[in-house]
Structures are given as structure tokens and as C-alpha cells.
Motif scaffolding. Structure first.
Motif, mmCIF file in Angstrom:
data_model
loop_
_atom_site.group_PDB
_atom_site.id
_atom_site.type_symbol
_atom_site.label_atom_id
_atom_site.label_comp_id
_atom_site.label_asym_id
_atom_site.label_seq_id
_atom_site.Cartn_x
_atom_site.Cartn_y
_atom_site.Cartn_z
ATOM 1 N N ASN B 50 0.801 -1.221 0.000
ATOM 2 C CA ASN B 50 0.000 0.000 0.000
ATOM 3 C C ASN B 50 0.833 1.269 0.000
ATOM 4 O O ASN B 50 0.468 2.262 -0.610
ATOM 5 C CB ASN B 50 -0.942 0.000 1.204
ATOM 6 N N TRP B 51 1.992 1.222 0.688
ATOM 7 C CA TRP B 51 2.835 2.430 0.694
ATOM 8 C C TRP B 51 3.378 2.692 -0.707
ATOM 9 O O TRP B 51 3.494 3.839 -1.144
ATOM 10 C CB TRP B 51 3.961 2.312 1.721
ATOM 11 N N LEU B 54 0.834 4.524 -2.797
ATOM 12 C CA LEU B 54 0.785 5.959 -2.509
ATOM 13 C C LEU B 54 1.916 6.697 -3.202
ATOM 14 O O LEU B 54 1.721 7.745 -3.811
ATOM 15 C CB LEU B 54 0.854 6.193 -0.997
ATOM 16 N N ILE B 55 3.142 6.108 -3.121
ATOM 17 C CA ILE B 55 4.307 6.769 -3.734
ATOM 18 C C ILE B 55 4.141 6.835 -5.247
ATOM 19 O O ILE B 55 4.388 7.872 -5.878
ATOM 20 C CB ILE B 55 5.604 6.002 -3.383
ATOM 21 N N PHE B 58 1.718 9.452 -6.146
ATOM 22 C CA PHE B 58 2.321 10.780 -6.010
ATOM 23 C C PHE B 58 3.184 11.121 -7.218
ATOM 24 O O PHE B 58 3.053 12.181 -7.817
ATOM 25 C CB PHE B 58 3.166 10.817 -4.728
ATOM 26 N N VAL B 79 -2.998 10.668 -5.268
ATOM 27 C CA VAL B 79 -2.658 10.106 -3.952
ATOM 28 C C VAL B 79 -3.932 9.641 -3.248
ATOM 29 O O VAL B 79 -3.983 8.550 -2.663
ATOM 30 C CB VAL B 79 -1.902 11.140 -3.090
ATOM 31 N N PHE B 80 -4.980 10.458 -3.352
ATOM 32 C CA PHE B 80 -6.254 10.092 -2.735
ATOM 33 C C PHE B 80 -6.794 8.788 -3.335
ATOM 34 O O PHE B 80 -7.245 7.889 -2.634
ATOM 35 C CB PHE B 80 -7.271 11.214 -2.934
ATOM 36 N N PHE B 83 -4.860 5.842 -2.136
ATOM 37 C CA PHE B 83 -5.225 5.525 -0.765
ATOM 38 C C PHE B 83 -6.562 4.790 -0.716
ATOM 39 O O PHE B 83 -6.760 3.866 0.091
ATOM 40 C CB PHE B 83 -5.308 6.810 0.054
#
Lengths: 276, 168
Positions: B50-51, B54-55, B58, B79-80, B83
Motif C-alpha cells: 500500500n505504501w 501511494l508513492i 504521487f 494520492v487520494f 489511498f
């Protein structure tokens, strides 16, 4: 301490999300400063070289139309040449050339990127610092105004389009010289709003709107467009005048960047006076 | 693993270039703009951490934002969306659970599942993007109208593109 560490580990995903969102919102709010100070805008070398290559390919397909526009502009300019006028002058005033000093210099440029569908629209041009362009130069096309130069790199510059909700342009009605402020409301790509014209001014549909020349960016009398309709705001003092832009923003290829050679002098003087 | 990394890096670059050079020039009725680059977040494999989602979101938003001169606007929306992806996946969980070997594609999990998955994420992205862009709730229904139009065109493009990549 242990509790805090466990909390951080448990919610590391949400924390990362919040950090990235805060960073993004920070970029939205400070986008002016960030763009100027960093490479994070489309006049940086990777993006502009890609845009330039792409533009070189696609501009081929609109050559015939571009030729037509250029030919009609040439004809227009030739009409203004002295040689195409018959002189009817009887009294001839003697004018010495040395009293005319050039105030505006024009630099031709080509549009290599353009948008009309956002709230903040920009153009990218293929001329930059090396060709003499500085920040806050005016940009016009052969049909009307286009925008104001925002950021400059060595060979490219980005332009705040008139279709950007952050831009205000001082403009006036050609026939009676009342001036107001022109601002895009973010809706149609061919219509902006002229405000600050008081109710007693006589303005009709079809009147021509030109730049006022008060701002040291645009020369006086650059074409903006014609009045589409006039809206009276209840309880206000000023008209909302909707203006049809004469520039077709979906179809700009070649533009002129106008540099005001006396701008620094004018701005310095005006700053002195406004300090009091 | 390396092969996968390379594959999605190519997807990244192709989608960014396709968005900036082709799709940004397509405009219906003046202000409708499809945003197909978010397809990358939809097609990333199920077992992506999951991280990393996000990256990647971005970076994807950042590359589009630089090209559009709208720094931050696309970034916050992608990013939203990144997530929201694991949350959406959990809510609409597939009947026999997810298989890490299988692509998140309608040929594996069914049309109904895929529509729920893609449309909800595209809508989340568009809602966020347009409200961050105007940065105000005045003209609320006008913004909603713009979101709806762009949402429809983006969804059609993404669904059509998925027809070409049927894999078991």
C-alpha cells in the motif's frame, strides 16, 4: 514512547497518505513560488523538448491554414504601408525622427503547448531569455491578445493565458474610453467578463473592447473582442459586460511577444508614488 | 519481479505521454477532458504494497502536474485514489477472494466486480481533482456537471482500453 512507536507503526499508511496530501496542497497553494524557483514547470528541458518534437510533427498538418492566416496578415500590413496610400495631405508638418523613440519591441514566437479546458490555462512558447524575453511581457496574436509571460527559461517561456482565473487585464471601451478590468470566469473558452464599468456609461452589444495601456504590460489599443451581452447586477454599481474574445484560443500557432522598453522606468516611478 | 517492475515503468511513461500529448488536446464542448493516466493505479497488481501505491500515485500526479503547469492538483487527486484503492478492494471483495497471480481485470473477476472497482475509483479521483482545482464550493453544481462529463469520458476510455488487454 513505546506506545507512540506502536501507534506510528499501526497507522503508518494513513500517516504517509496525510503527508503526501499536505505536500500536494502545499504545492497547490504555493504553485507560483514553486514554479519560479524550481524545475517543476513545463519550460524545463525534458518536457519542453518533448512538446517541441510533438509540435514539429503536428504543425505540419495545419500548414495550409497557417499560410492563409499569414497571407491575410501580410495583406493587412501591406495595406498600412505608405506606398499603398495616395497622399491627400496639403499641410505637411515637419517631424524630426529623433523625437520618436521605440517603446515596444515585438518578438515572433510559436506556440508549442496550449490548453483551454482548465481553470488555470497556460501556453508554452519556443522563445526565451536568449531571444530577449523577460517575465511579464505581453503576448498577442494577429487577431487579439493572448496573455502575459510568466516563467522564462533559456529557450522557452510559459504564458498565463487570458483564460486563467488568476489574470486581470486593464481594458477599455474603444468608442468612449471608459476603462475597467477584464477577468475570465472559468466557463466558456471564448468569453470573458469586463467589470467596473459604471451604469451611466453608454455601452451597446457589438462595441469593441481594447487594452487600456495603463498597466505597462500591454500597449494601448490591442484588440480584445466585442461585447456579447450586458448584465446588470442587482444592488451593484457596475455592469457585468460579457466579451467575445477575438482570439480563437483553440487555434493559436504564431504569436508576438511584446516587450515594453520603458517598463522598469514606469514601474519604479509608480512604486515611488504609491509608497506615500 | 524485475520484469514486472519494468513492465509497469513502461506503462507509467506511455500513459503520461499519452495524456499530455494526445488526451489533453481532446476537448468535447470546451471543458471536458478525459484523464486516462489514472489507469496505472487500476492495473497495478493486487499484491502491490500500500505504501508503494501511494508513492506511485504521487509520482504519477507529479509528472502530469509538471506538464500541465497545475502542480499539486493532480498529485493530491492521484494520492487520494491510491489511498482509496485497498479500501475499495476490501469493500467489494471478489466472490472467491483475490488471487495474487491474477490481474485485476474483468476477465478474472467478472464485469460487475470490475465496474464497481474502476468506476468508484475513477469517481473518487475526479471528485477530488475538480474540487481541488476550483478550490471553492461556490458554483457547486457547475463543478459537479464538469466532474460528471469528464468522469463519463474517462470511464469509457478506460473500459475500452481494458478490452484490448484481456489476459488470463
Amino acid at each position: 514512547m513505546k506506545g507512540l512507536l506502536r501507534f506510528l507503526l499501526q497507522h503508518h499508511l494513513f500517516l504517509l497518505f496525510v503527508i503526501l496530501e499536505v505536500l500536494s496542497i502545499y504545492m497547490v497553494i504555493n504553485y507560483n513560488d514553486l514554479q519560479k524557483k524550481s524545475f517543476l514547470n513545463s519550460s524545463n528541458s525534458i518536457y519542453s523538448s518533448v512538446y517541441n518534437k510533438y509540435e514539429n510533427i503536428t504543425s505540419f498538418f495545419s500548414l495550409s491554414n497557417t499560410n492563409k492566416v499569414l497571407a491575410s496578415e501580410n495583406a493587412n500590413l501591406k495595406n498600412k504601408l505608405l506606398s499603398s496610400y495616395k497622399s491627400n495631405k496639403i499641410i505637411v508638418e515637419e517631424i524630426k525622427d529623433s523625437i520618436y523613440k521605440q517603446q515596444f519591441s515585438y518578438i515572433p514566437a510559436k506556440v508549442i503547448n496550449n490548453s483551454t479546458n482548465k481553470q488555470h490555462n497556460y501556453l508554452t512558447l519556443n522563445k526565451g531569455k536568449n531571444q530577449g524575453i523577460t517575465e511579464s511581457c505581453a503576448v498577442v496574436s494577429s487577431t487579439g491578445i493572448v496573455g502575459i509571460v510568466k516563467d522564462v527559461s533559456d529557450n522557452y517561456c510559459t504564458v498565463l493565458s487570458v483564460l486563467n482565473t488568476n489574470i486581470y487585464i486593464s481594458s477599455k471601451i474603444k468608442k468612449n474610453l471608459y476603462y475597467g478590468s477584464l477577468h475570465w470566469n472559468g466557463k466558456l473558452y471564448n468569453r470573458t467578463v469586463l467589470t467596473e464599468i459604471p451604469f451611466h456609461v453608454n455601452v451597446l452589444i457589438g462595441d469593441t473592447i481594447i487594452t487600456s495601456g495603463y498597466s505597462s504590460i500591454f500597449p494601448e489599443g490591442e484588440m480584445i473582442g466585442t461585447v456579447h451581452n450586458i448584465d446588470t447586477v442587482k444592488g451593484g454599481d457596475f455592469f457585468n459586460i460579457y466579451v467575445d474574445l477575438s482570439t480563437d484560443f483553440k487555434n493559436i500557432k504564431y504569436v508576438y511577444v511584446i516587450k515594453n522598453l520603458y517598463k522598469i522606468e514606469q514601474n519604479n516611478l509608480e512604486e515611488l508614488s504609491s509608497d506615500d | 519481479m524485475i520484469k514486472d517492475l519494468l513492465k509497469y515503468a513502461v506503462w507509467f511513461i506511455v500513459l503520461v505521454i499519452f495524456q499530455l500529448l494526445i488526451l489533453n488536446n481532446i476537448q468535447f464542448s470546451g471543458y471536458v477532458n478525459p484523464y486516462m493516466y489514472i489507469l496505472l493505479i487500476l492495473i497495478l497488481p493486487y499484491n502491490t504494497p500500500n505504501w508503494a501505491l501511494l508513492i506511485i500515485g504521487f509520482l504519477l500526479g507529479l509528472s502530469i502536474g509538471i506538464g500541465n503547469n497545475t502542480l499539486g492538483i493532480n498529485t493530491s487527486a492521484t494520492v487520494f485514489m491510491a489511498f482509496a484503492r485497498p479500501i475499495v478492494l476490501e469493500i467489494i471483495s471478489a466472490r472467491e477472494g483475490y488471487d495474487t497471480e491474477k490481474q485485476l481485470h474483468f476477465s478474472n473477476y467478472g464485469i460487475k466486480w470490475y465496474l464497481q472497482y474502476s468506476l468508484s475509483l475513477i469517481l473518487a479521483h475526479h471528485l477530488f481533482l475538480f474540487f481541488i482545482e476550483v478550490f471553492t464550493f461556490s458554483n457547486f453544481f457547475y463543478t459537479i456537471w464538469r466532474i460528471l462529463l469528464s468522469f463519463i469520458f474517462t470511464s469509457i476510455l478506460i473500459l475500452i482500453s481494458q478490452l484490448f488487454f484481456i489476459r488470463k
